[in-house]
Structures are given as structure tokens and as C-alpha cells.
Design a protein around this motif. Structure first.
Motif, PDB file in Angstrom:
ATOM      1  N   VAL A  38       0.813  -1.219   0.000  1.00 52.97           N
ATOM      2  CA  VAL A  38       0.000   0.000   0.000  1.00 52.97           C
ATOM      3  C   VAL A  38       0.849   1.273   0.000  1.00 52.97           C
ATOM      4  CG1 VAL A  38      -1.982  -1.080   1.106  1.00 52.97           C
ATOM      5  CG2 VAL A  38      -0.177  -0.080   2.522  1.00 52.97           C
ATOM      6  N   GLY A  39       2.153   1.154   0.147  1.00 49.60           N
ATOM      7  CA  GLY A  39       2.992   2.346   0.151  1.00 49.60           C
ATOM      8  C   GLY A  39       4.451   1.978   0.337  1.00 49.60           C
ATOM      9  N   MET A  40       5.309   3.002   0.336  1.00 51.63           N
ATOM     10  CA  MET A  40       6.743   2.775   0.469  1.00 51.63           C
ATOM     11  C   MET A  40       7.356   3.901   1.288  1.00 51.63           C
ATOM     12  SD  MET A  40       8.984   0.475  -0.718  1.00 51.63           S
ATOM     13  CE  MET A  40       8.379  -0.071  -2.321  1.00 51.63           C
ATOM     14  N   ASP A  41       7.987   3.512   2.404  1.00 54.76           N
ATOM     15  CA  ASP A  41       8.788   4.471   3.160  1.00 54.76           C
ATOM     16  C   ASP A  41      10.191   4.529   2.552  1.00 54.76           C
ATOM     17  OD1 ASP A  41       6.988   5.381   5.062  1.00 54.76           O
ATOM     18  OD2 ASP A  41       7.414   3.736   6.446  1.00 54.76           O
ATOM     19  N   HIS A  42      10.862   5.660   2.735  1.00 50.48           N
ATOM     20  CA  HIS A  42      12.260   5.795   2.364  1.00 50.48           C
ATOM     21  C   HIS A  42      13.017   6.139   3.640  1.00 50.48           C
ATOM     22  CE1 HIS A  42      10.048   6.310  -1.379  1.00 50.48           C
ATOM     23  NE2 HIS A  42      11.107   5.790  -1.950  1.00 50.48           N
ATOM     24  N   VAL A  43      13.988   5.303   3.957  1.00 49.98           N
ATOM     25  CA  VAL A  43      14.612   5.339   5.279  1.00 49.98           C
ATOM     26  C   VAL A  43      16.109   5.602   5.148  1.00 49.98           C
ATOM     27  CG1 VAL A  43      14.913   4.094   7.452  1.00 49.98           C
ATOM     28  CG2 VAL A  43      12.902   3.644   6.026  1.00 49.98           C
ATOM     29  N   LEU A  44      16.615   6.473   6.022  1.00 47.94           N
ATOM     30  CA  LEU A  44      18.043   6.734   6.140  1.00 47.94           C
ATOM     31  C   LEU A  44      18.573   5.976   7.350  1.00 47.94           C
ATOM     32  CD1 LEU A  44      20.643   8.411   5.420  1.00 47.94           C
ATOM     33  CD2 LEU A  44      19.796  10.120   7.047  1.00 47.94           C
ATOM     34  N   TYR A  45      19.568   5.124   7.141  1.00 49.41           N
ATOM     35  CA  TYR A  45      20.234   4.394   8.217  1.00 49.41           C
ATOM     36  C   TYR A  45      21.642   4.969   8.358  1.00 49.41           C
ATOM     37  CZ  TYR A  45      16.579   0.909   7.286  1.00 49.41           C
ATOM     38  OH  TYR A  45      15.376   0.272   7.084  1.00 49.41           O
ATOM     39  N   VAL A  46      22.033   5.328   9.581  1.00 52.81           N
ATOM     40  CA  VAL A  46      23.352   5.894   9.820  1.00 52.81           C
ATOM     41  C   VAL A  46      24.024   5.136  10.951  1.00 52.81           C
ATOM     42  CG1 VAL A  46      24.674   7.964  10.385  1.00 52.81           C
ATOM     43  CG2 VAL A  46      22.524   8.178   9.112  1.00 52.81           C
ATOM     44  N   THR A  47      25.242   4.661  10.702  1.00 53.04           N
ATOM     45  CA  THR A  47      26.078   4.079  11.746  1.00 53.04           C
ATOM     46  C   THR A  47      27.334   4.927  11.848  1.00 53.04           C
ATOM     47  OG1 THR A  47      25.267   1.848  11.278  1.00 53.04           O
ATOM     48  CG2 THR A  47      27.325   2.031  12.511  1.00 53.04           C
ATOM     49  N   HIS A  48      27.595   5.471  13.045  1.00 51.92           N
ATOM     50  CA  HIS A  48      28.725   6.387  13.216  1.00 51.92           C
ATOM     51  C   HIS A  48      29.195   6.351  14.666  1.00 51.92           C
ATOM     52  CE1 HIS A  48      31.370   9.733  12.473  1.00 51.92           C
ATOM     53  NE2 HIS A  48      30.747  10.520  13.333  1.00 51.92           N
ATOM     54  N   LYS A  49      30.478   6.097  14.839  1.00 49.39           N
ATOM     55  CA  LYS A  49      31.097   6.039  16.171  1.00 49.39           C
ATOM     56  C   LYS A  49      30.339   5.091  17.096  1.00 49.39           C
ATOM     57  CE  LYS A  49      33.176  10.653  15.981  1.00 49.39           C
ATOM     58  NZ  LYS A  49      33.282  11.992  16.601  1.00 49.39           N
ATOM     59  N   GLY A  50      29.985   3.937  16.574  1.00 49.93           N
ATOM     60  CA  GLY A  50      29.330   2.904  17.358  1.00 49.93           C
ATOM     61  C   GLY A  50      27.853   3.105  17.590  1.00 49.93           C
ATOM     62  N   GLU A 287      29.941   3.099   2.393  1.00 55.99           N
ATOM     63  CA  GLU A 287      30.874   2.646   3.421  1.00 55.99           C
ATOM     64  C   GLU A 287      32.027   3.648   3.505  1.00 55.99           C
ATOM     65  OE1 GLU A 287      30.282   0.233   5.327  1.00 55.99           O
ATOM     66  OE2 GLU A 287      28.670  -0.808   4.269  1.00 55.99           O
ATOM     67  N   ILE A 288      32.293   4.173   4.709  1.00 58.40           N
ATOM     68  CA  ILE A 288      33.293   5.213   4.915  1.00 58.40           C
ATOM     69  C   ILE A 288      34.377   4.682   5.851  1.00 58.40           C
ATOM     70  CG2 ILE A 288      33.658   7.544   5.825  1.00 58.40           C
ATOM     71  CD1 ILE A 288      30.739   8.139   5.044  1.00 58.40           C
ATOM     72  N   PRO A 289      35.666   4.905   5.535  1.00 62.72           N
ATOM     73  CA  PRO A 289      36.736   4.413   6.402  1.00 62.72           C
ATOM     74  C   PRO A 289      36.520   4.824   7.859  1.00 62.72           C
ATOM     75  CG  PRO A 289      37.654   5.320   4.384  1.00 62.72           C
ATOM     76  CD  PRO A 289      36.192   5.627   4.359  1.00 62.72           C
ATOM     77  N   GLY A 290      36.829   3.892   8.755  1.00 59.00           N
ATOM     78  CA  GLY A 290      36.640   4.143  10.172  1.00 59.00           C
ATOM     79  C   GLY A 290      35.390   3.496  10.727  1.00 59.00           C
ATOM     80  N   GLY A 291      34.652   2.773   9.884  1.00 57.36           N
ATOM     81  CA  GLY A 291      33.484   2.033  10.361  1.00 57.36           C
ATOM     82  C   GLY A 291      32.161   2.763  10.236  1.00 57.36           C
ATOM     83  N   SER A 292      32.147   3.940   9.632  1.00 59.25           N
ATOM     84  CA  SER A 292      30.883   4.656   9.446  1.00 59.25           C
ATOM     85  C   SER A 292      30.179   4.151   8.193  1.00 59.25           C
ATOM     86  CB  SER A 292      31.117   6.160   9.336  1.00 59.25           C
ATOM     87  OG  SER A 292      31.645   6.673  10.543  1.00 59.25           O
ATOM     88  N   ARG A 293      28.860   4.182   8.234  1.00 61.71           N
ATOM     89  CA  ARG A 293      28.074   3.694   7.106  1.00 61.71           C
ATOM     90  C   ARG A 293      26.786   4.492   7.017  1.00 61.71           C
ATOM     91  NH1 ARG A 293      25.592  -2.277   7.051  1.00 61.71           N
ATOM     92  NH2 ARG A 293      25.861  -1.812   9.242  1.00 61.71           N
ATOM     93  N   ILE A 294      26.404   4.829   5.791  1.00 64.25           N
ATOM     94  CA  ILE A 294      25.150   5.520   5.517  1.00 64.25           C
ATOM     95  C   ILE A 294      24.412   4.726   4.454  1.00 64.25           C
ATOM     96  CG2 ILE A 294      24.119   7.641   4.580  1.00 64.25           C
ATOM     97  CD1 ILE A 294      26.610   9.113   5.684  1.00 64.25           C
ATOM     98  N   ALA A 295      23.144   4.475   4.671  1.00 64.29           N
ATOM     99  CA  ALA A 295      22.349   3.749   3.686  1.00 64.29           C
ATOM    100  C   ALA A 295      21.007   4.445   3.524  1.00 64.29           C
ATOM    101  CB  ALA A 295      22.141   2.294   4.116  1.00 64.29           C
ATOM    102  N   ILE A 296      20.533   4.466   2.291  1.00 63.21           N
ATOM    103  CA  ILE A 296      19.203   4.974   1.973  1.00 63.21           C
ATOM    104  C   ILE A 296      18.460   3.837   1.293  1.00 63.21           C
ATOM    105  CG2 ILE A 296      17.880   6.667   0.652  1.00 63.21           C
ATOM    106  CD1 ILE A 296      20.239   8.588   0.970  1.00 63.21           C
ATOM    107  N   ALA A 297      17.345   3.435   1.882  1.00 63.35           N
ATOM    108  CA  ALA A 297      16.667   2.235   1.416  1.00 63.35           C
ATOM    109  C   ALA A 297      15.163   2.439   1.331  1.00 63.35           C
ATOM    110  CB  ALA A 297      16.970   1.054   2.357  1.00 63.35           C
TER     111      ALA A 297
END
Length: 316
Positions: A38-50, A287-297
Motif C-alpha cells: 500500500v505504500g513505500m517508506d524511504h529510510v536513512l540508516y546511519v552508523t557512526h562512532k558505534g 561505506e566510509i573508512p573508520g566504520g561509518s556507514r550511511i544507507a538509503i533504502a
């Protein structure tokens, strides 16, 4: 970052973005109900400094990124369609095509890395080709054609301020097409080498097309890869004490020699309504050096309906 590590990290994001299916009422047989999109969300996932956070799009900007992701991923399907058309053209007047399948496993990945000269080099590709065809010449002669490739990569210079790629060159492309004939008769003289050469030419053209599509996957006046500076507004998403917009801007314009940022594009066909329909779920992972990650899904929204109801039809 090695590709297997990138794949593992991307898989966790894709799992988090997986469809959340609705459940039937208590004491109701599951078989009587099905899930309808019935619909679609667009989500930002951020992992940074644990710390890991997720934000549902409130600015209607993240969808532009997933739309661009879908557009670029179509290149792989376009290639499969062109490969079939080329095979049929090569067979014209010689044999008929009974079956054909072409897939391009793996995400399309853009790896950005600084070099000692202060340039930023992009590697685009990462997917391979896996094809199969069954060809018939007559009632007594058939053949199976297998098509394989190594992971396809193209390198180019990347301008982090304009977002443009230039001077693209394909790296070590290796495509193999083998013909297995079921009879003692010669099938098509020289077909193997001819088709392999055509396939290599097509692959070069398609990967060049991927570079063009990636260059086009920027909003007007944008100066960041995939318009991430526009999709993530200043002050909108904060993880710890870090403004995600400022962090992205810094990382996508200041590259340290020997460190690489990997941007991977994933598309997964997801069935719903008891398999009668499906949609393409698209995800972009940075994927960013140092373990940070950003995803848009994309994250689908389902409602539960009785199985005999058609979509958008009210059941009694």
C-alpha cells in the motif's frame, strides 16, 4: 575495504530494510490472508562512532536517491536484453533460439579513493555476467551456449566538486562464451569466437553507459555523488554530536590517499500478494573508512487482506 567485507556490511542494511509483513488476526488461518503493498517508506540508516540510528524520510528527498539507484541498476537488465537480441541476430538464418537466460549477479559498486597525486580515482562495476542459451538448428542438432565473465570494473577520474567521472577505462574484461553441440555435426563455424567478441563490445558499451548514468544521477546544482548533499539536509539528521550532512560533505570532498569510500547499489525483486505481484526494492549503501556507514533504502508498507480480495477491493 575488501568486497566481501562490503557485502557483509551491506547485507545487514538490506536485512534491516526487509519488508515487515502484517500478521492475520488472532485465531485466523494464515492461508486466508495475504499481504498487499500500500505504500513505500524511504529510510536513512546511519552508523557512526558505534551508534546506529534510522530516520524515515520527512523531507521527501531520500526517494530521489532510490529512484536514481533504480535507474542505474536498470543497466544490468538492459544488457541482458541486448545480449539476447544480439544472439538472435547472430543466429538468424542459421538456427533458432529455444531458451535464454542472462543475469548480472552482484551490486553495482562505485569505489572512490585518493592517490598520491591528489587525484580521486573511481572504480565502477563489480557485477559479473552469467548466461545460458539453448539453440536448435534442426531436429538432429541442438547446442547449449554458456556465457561467463569475471567481475567487470571500469576506472575513471572523479571530481568530488562537480560529481563527474572522466577518462573511463575498462579493466581486464574477460568474457567467455562456450558452445556445447549435441551432435557430431558442426554447429556454426566460428560462432564461439564471433559471439564472444560481440559480447565484449556490448559489455564495454554498457559499462560506459553506466558511467554516463552515474554522471546523470545528480540533482541540478548538486556537487556530491548521488546527490547525497541534497538528500540529507543540514541539521536534519544528527547522530551523537555529528551532523550527517556535514559529515557526508567532508568525506566526499576530502579523500586521503590509500583510503576508499565504497558506494554500492542494490536492487532486489520482492514478491507480494501471494506471489502474484512484485516490486523492486532499491538500496544505496555508503561505506566510509573508520566504520561509518550511511544507507538509503526503500521499506515497503503492507496491509493484510483476505486472499480472495483483489488489491484495492473492499471485502465484505
Amino acid at each position: 575495504m575488501k568486497l566481501r567485507h562490503l557485502a557483509a556490511l551491506a547485507a545487514s542494511t538490506l536485512l534491516a530494510a526487509a519488508p515487515a509483513l502484517a500478521l492475520p488476526p488472532d485465531n485466523s488461518p494464515i492461508s486466508e490472508y495475504t499481504n498487499n503493498l500500500v505504500g513505500m517508506d524511504h529510510v536513512l540508516y546511519v552508523t557512526h562512532k558505534g551508534e546506529r540510528k534510522e530516520y524515515v524520510d520527512q523531507h521527501k528527498l531520500l526517494q530521489r536517491v532510490t529512484d536514481h539507484t533504480e535507474s542505474i541498476l536498470h543497466i544490468k537488465q538492459d544488457f541482458a536484453n541486448q545480449a539476447r537480441a544480439e544472439l538472435e541476430r547472430q543466429l538468424q538464418g542459421k538456427a533458432s533460439l529455444k531458451a535464454f537466460s542472462m543475469t548480472a549477479p552482484g551490486p553495482l559498486t562505485v569505489k572512490l579513493a585518493g592517490n598520491a597525486q591528489g587525484e580521486v580515482i573511481a572504480s565502477v562495476g563489480g557485477f559479473s555476467l552469467n548466461g545460458y542459451a539453448r539453440v536448435k538448428k534442426s531436429w538432429y542438432a541442438e547446442a547449449t551456449i554458456s556465457i561467463r565473465s569475471n567481475p567487470i570494473w571500469i576506472s575513471a577520474r572523479y571530481n568530488p566538486y562537480s560529481g563527474q567521472l572522466s577518462d573511463a577505462q575498462v579493466q581486464n574484461l574477460d568474457i567467455q562464451a562456450s558452445v556445447d553441440v549435441d551432435t557430431v555435426f558442426d554447429f556454426i563455424p566460428g560462432f564461439n569466437a564471433l559471439f564472444t567478441n560481440k559480447l565484449e563490445d556490448m559489455t564495454l558499451a554498457e559499462i560506459q553507459g553506466a558511467v554516463a548514468e552515474i554522471n546523470n544521477a545528480r540533482l541540478p546544482t548538486s556537487n556530491m555523488a548521488f546527490s547525497l548533499d541534497k538528500a540529507i539536509p543540514p541539521g536534519a539528521y544528527i547522530v551523537g554530536n555529528t551532523d550527517v550532512n556535514q559529515f557526508v560533505r567532508e568525506k566526499l570532498t576530502n579523500f586521503v590517499a590509500g583510503q576508499a569510500i565504497a558506494i554500492s547499489l542494490h536492487g532486489e525483486r520482492v514478491p507480494y500478494y501471494n506471489g502474484r505481484y512484485s516490486f523492486e526494492q532499491n538500496t544505496l549503501v555508503v561505506e566510509i573508512p573508520g566504520g561509518s556507514r550511511i544507507a538509503i533504502a526503500e521499506r515497503p508498507i503492507f496491509e493484510l487482506v483476505r486472499d480472495e480480495c483483489y488489491p484495492h477491493q473492499i471485502c465484505p
